[in-house]
Design a protein around this motif. Structure first.
Motif, PDB file in Angstrom:
ATOM      1  N   GLN A 237       0.831  -1.214   0.000  1.00 55.39           N
ATOM      2  CA  GLN A 237       0.000   0.000   0.000  1.00 55.39           C
ATOM      3  C   GLN A 237       0.860   1.257   0.000  1.00 55.39           C
TER       4      GLN A 237
ATOM      5  N   PHE B 275       0.733   4.025  -2.936  1.00 48.17           N
ATOM      6  CA  PHE B 275       0.477   5.443  -2.686  1.00 48.17           C
ATOM      7  C   PHE B 275       1.509   6.314  -3.413  1.00 48.17           C
TER       8      PHE B 275
ATOM      9  N   GLU C 175       1.025   6.110  -7.309  1.00 42.36           N
ATOM     10  CA  GLU C 175      -0.101   6.902  -7.822  1.00 42.36           C
ATOM     11  C   GLU C 175       0.198   8.396  -7.752  1.00 42.36           C
TER      12      GLU C 175
ATOM     13  N   ALA D 158      -6.314  -3.434  -4.030  1.00 44.66           N
ATOM     14  CA  ALA D 158      -6.425  -2.170  -3.306  1.00 44.66           C
ATOM     15  C   ALA D 158      -5.619  -1.076  -4.011  1.00 44.66           C
ATOM     16  N   VAL D 159      -4.445  -1.434  -4.537  1.00 41.66           N
ATOM     17  CA  VAL D 159      -3.632  -0.469  -5.269  1.00 41.66           C
ATOM     18  C   VAL D 159      -4.341  -0.060  -6.560  1.00 41.66           C
TER      19      VAL D 159
ATOM     20  N   LYS E 129      -7.562  -0.038  -7.106  1.00 42.43           N
ATOM     21  CA  LYS E 129      -8.706   0.800  -6.753  1.00 42.43           C
ATOM     22  C   LYS E 129      -8.272   2.221  -6.408  1.00 42.43           C
ATOM     23  N   ARG E 130      -7.119   2.370  -5.755  1.00 40.21           N
ATOM     24  CA  ARG E 130      -6.593   3.708  -5.474  1.00 40.21           C
ATOM     25  C   ARG E 130      -6.368   4.472  -6.780  1.00 40.21           C
ATOM     26  N   HIS E 131      -5.772   3.814  -7.752  1.00 39.92           N
ATOM     27  CA  HIS E 131      -5.534   4.452  -9.046  1.00 39.92           C
ATOM     28  C   HIS E 131      -6.841   4.749  -9.766  1.00 39.92           C
TER      29      HIS E 131
ATOM     30  N   ALA F 107      -9.782   5.294  -8.519  1.00 38.65           N
ATOM     31  CA  ALA F 107     -10.498   6.377  -7.838  1.00 38.65           C
ATOM     32  C   ALA F 107      -9.926   7.740  -8.223  1.00 38.65           C
ATOM     33  N   ALA F 108      -8.628   7.771  -8.504  1.00 41.86           N
ATOM     34  CA  ALA F 108      -7.972   9.029  -8.868  1.00 41.86           C
ATOM     35  C   ALA F 108      -7.962   9.266 -10.376  1.00 41.86           C
TER      36      ALA F 108
END
Length: 216
Positions: free
Chosen positions: A101, A105, A108, A131-132, A134-136, A138-139
């Protein structure tokens, strides 16, 4: 879509004439929005695979090619991250998840500023990798997951860092793919059969995937 290789997206200006009549101009007077080129688009390319699969070697070969084409590139090497960003984390499932994670972070963040980020990191657990992603997502930052699918037998023979030998000798435990789980991606964006081709061929296959995605 999975790519497998075995050798495999006006403002009108106005002027006032001599008679005081306002005329609208719709052609050459428009302000032009700057066009983003392919080298301006950031993205994260995550190379997952077993220890000694060839992830880092392929990443640096691809980085050299991308830099030659004018891209800004950073390679987030897993060992360096462990030394600096994730110092103090061990190799429990939770610590491995936290390590991934943290890397996700940073990746991204860099990618959102136009950098092509190459992350040759084992990331053994599917939920951590998701999870990684999904972070990307979302952004709105492009993310490409690539499985460097070198079999454990080949990795063990290569044993670049001597980890497999240490595990066999009982000096270490929890080696990913041997006595600790590795959850191979079921539907990665790309799969590289690195053990069947040269490093340059693997990097070229990965470059072709980025071209297909409009990222190179």
């Amino acid at each position: 879509m999975t790519t497998t290789t075995t050798a495999t997206t006006t403002r009108d200006a106005t002027t006032t004439g001599h008679a005081g009549t306002e005329h609208a101009h719709t052609g050459h007077a428009k302000e032009q929005e700057p066009q983003m080129t392919v080298t301006d688009r950031g993205a994260t390319v995550w190379l997952t695979g077993l220890p000694s699969a060839g992830k880092t070697t392929i990443a640096f070969a691809l980085a050299e090619r991308l830099r030659g084409d004018g891209h800004r590139v950073e390679v987030l090497d897993g060992d360096e991250i462990r030394t600096f960003l994730s110092a103090g984390l061990g190799f429990s499932r939770e610590d491995r998840h936290q390590n991934v994670q943290r890397i996700g972070f940073v990746a991204e963040l860099l990618a959102s500023h136009g950098v092509k980020v190459l992350a040759p990191v084992i990331a053994p657990y599917a939920d951590s990798r998701e999870a990684v992603r999904k972070r990307h997502d979302a952004a709105g930052t492009p993310y490409v997951e690539v499985h460097v699918a070198t079999p454990v037998e080949v990795c063990s023979d290569r044993d670049v860092k001597g980890l497999y030998a240490k595990q066999r000798a009982g000096e270490i435990s929890g080696l990913t793919g041997v006595d600790d789980p590795y959850e191979a991606p079921e539907r990665p964006d790309g799969r590289i059969e690195a053990h069947t081709q040269t490093v340059d061929e693997s990097a070229a296959a990965l470059h072709a995937l980025l071209v297909e995605r409009g990222l190179a």
